[in-house]
Scaffold this active site. Structure first.
Site, short mmCIF file in Angstrom:
data_model
loop_
_atom_site.label_atom_id
_atom_site.label_comp_id
_atom_site.label_asym_id
_atom_site.label_seq_id
_atom_site.Cartn_x
_atom_site.Cartn_y
_atom_site.Cartn_z
N VAL A 1 -11.90 5.14 69.79
CA VAL A 1 -11.65 4.74 71.17
C VAL A 1 -10.33 4.00 71.29
O VAL A 1 -9.94 3.24 70.40
CB VAL A 1 -12.81 3.86 71.71
N THR A 2 -9.60 4.26 72.38
CA THR A 2 -8.40 3.49 72.69
C THR A 2 -8.29 3.36 74.21
O THR A 2 -9.05 3.96 74.96
CB THR A 2 -7.14 4.13 72.09
N ILE B 1 -2.12 6.87 67.58
CA ILE B 1 -1.84 8.29 67.47
C ILE B 1 -3.15 9.04 67.28
O ILE B 1 -4.00 8.63 66.48
CB ILE B 1 -0.89 8.59 66.28
N GLY C 1 -1.40 13.08 71.36
CA GLY C 1 -0.18 12.57 70.77
C GLY C 1 -0.20 11.08 70.50
O GLY C 1 -1.03 10.60 69.73
N CYS D 1 -9.69 1.38 68.30
CA CYS D 1 -9.32 2.17 67.12
C CYS D 1 -10.36 2.08 66.01
O CYS D 1 -10.08 2.41 64.85
CB CYS D 1 -7.95 1.76 66.59
#
Length: 285
Positions: free
Chosen positions: A90-91, A154, A166, A184
């Site tokens: 997760v971000t 990323i 990306g 993350c």
């Protein structure tokens, strides 16, 4: 790592399109259409640069424990949660964070991830920030770090040799939403940003004077200024404008390409030929 370590095809240009602030699902559909076009060699390698409204995205390695505050809390904050096919966990995305979606042909996905990391390290160095990648620490530490603080995430997905998704670089966005999840997949991760590492923002004139060089003229018409000319765009800060130029230049160099700015209309003419479909239509759905 330089472009010689990664096989790319489709000519010497990297098309770069600045889309400004754009809904996550709209950008996702555009990526999917562009990837088909790239797979068919209708376009060269292409980089979308943009910002998203507040949203959490979850990758293929995400688990339920990452969303620690519960759905009601996130809904109250106005933050949507979207499942994706990218790698990673997760971000958070939000205004002030530079998101880059390269649609490029690759042979080796691991080498490509390392190339993205090193290109961002170079761009950050040009900003006066000394950053690093951490491949020796394992996949959970993919991204770019300033000491032990994470500045860029990323996550990619490759199909038929062409990438989508990306990178996301924290430029001058609010970092608080990262603390509401296990960002993350790292419970103790500390997030940082270009603004936090650089001090007070430059004025628009100072930022313009320090932009990285190497961009060719726009194809298909003039490119907009701070908002990038895209439907649904909001104001883009001078700091984001400056860093997106550095990032595009560094990635083009890493891929061995010369970058060329293209407009939204140019992409639409390739992806949606002879139809009423466009990024504008997607935005209005």
């Amino acid at each position: 790592m330089d472009g010689s370590e990664l096989s790319t095809t489709g000519g010497s240009e990297l098309w770069v399109c600045n889309l400004g602030l754009i809904d996550y699902r709209v950008a996702l559909e555009l990526q999917e259409q562009l990837r088909i076009a790239r797979q068919q060699d209708l376009i060269p390698d292409t980089l979308l640069l943009l910002e998203h409204p507040r949203v959490y995205t979850r990758g293929r390695r995400s688990d339920p424990g990452e969303l620690t505050m519960g759905d009601a809390f996130y809904a109250a904050q106005g933050i949507e949660i979207i499942e994706t096919k990218r790698g990673g966990k997760v971000t958070y995305h939000g205004p002030g964070q530079l998101v880059g979606y390269p649609i490029v042909r690759v042979d080796d996905v691991v080498a490509y991830v390392r190339l993205l990391e090193q290109a961002l390290v170079v761009a950050l160095k040009d900003e006066g920030i000394f950053a690093r990648s951490r491949p020796e620490d394992g996949p959970d530490y993919t991204g770019v770090w300033v000491e032990d603080r994470k500045i860029a995430s990323i996550g990619v997905h490759v199909a038929k040799g062409v990438t989508m998704h990306g990178f996301a670089v924290n430029v001058d966005n609010d970092l608080t939403p990262f603390s509401w999840v296990v960002a993350c997949g790292l419970p103790s991760v500390s997030m940082t940003s270009v603004a936090a590492e650089s001090g007070p923002a430059q004025s628009g004139g100072e930022a313009a004077g320090q932009r990285a060089s190497g961009e060719s003229g726009a194809v298909g018409g003039a490119v907009g200024g701070a908002v990038g000319g895209a439907v649904g765009c909001g104001p883009t800060s001078a700091r984001v404008i400056c860093f997106r130029k550095r990032a595009a230049f560094a990635l083009a160099q890493a891929l061995g390409h010369r970058q060329r700015l293209v407009t939204r209309e140019t992409l639409e003419s390739v992806v949606f030929p002879a139809t009423a479909h466009s990024i504008s239509n997607l935005q209005e759905r």
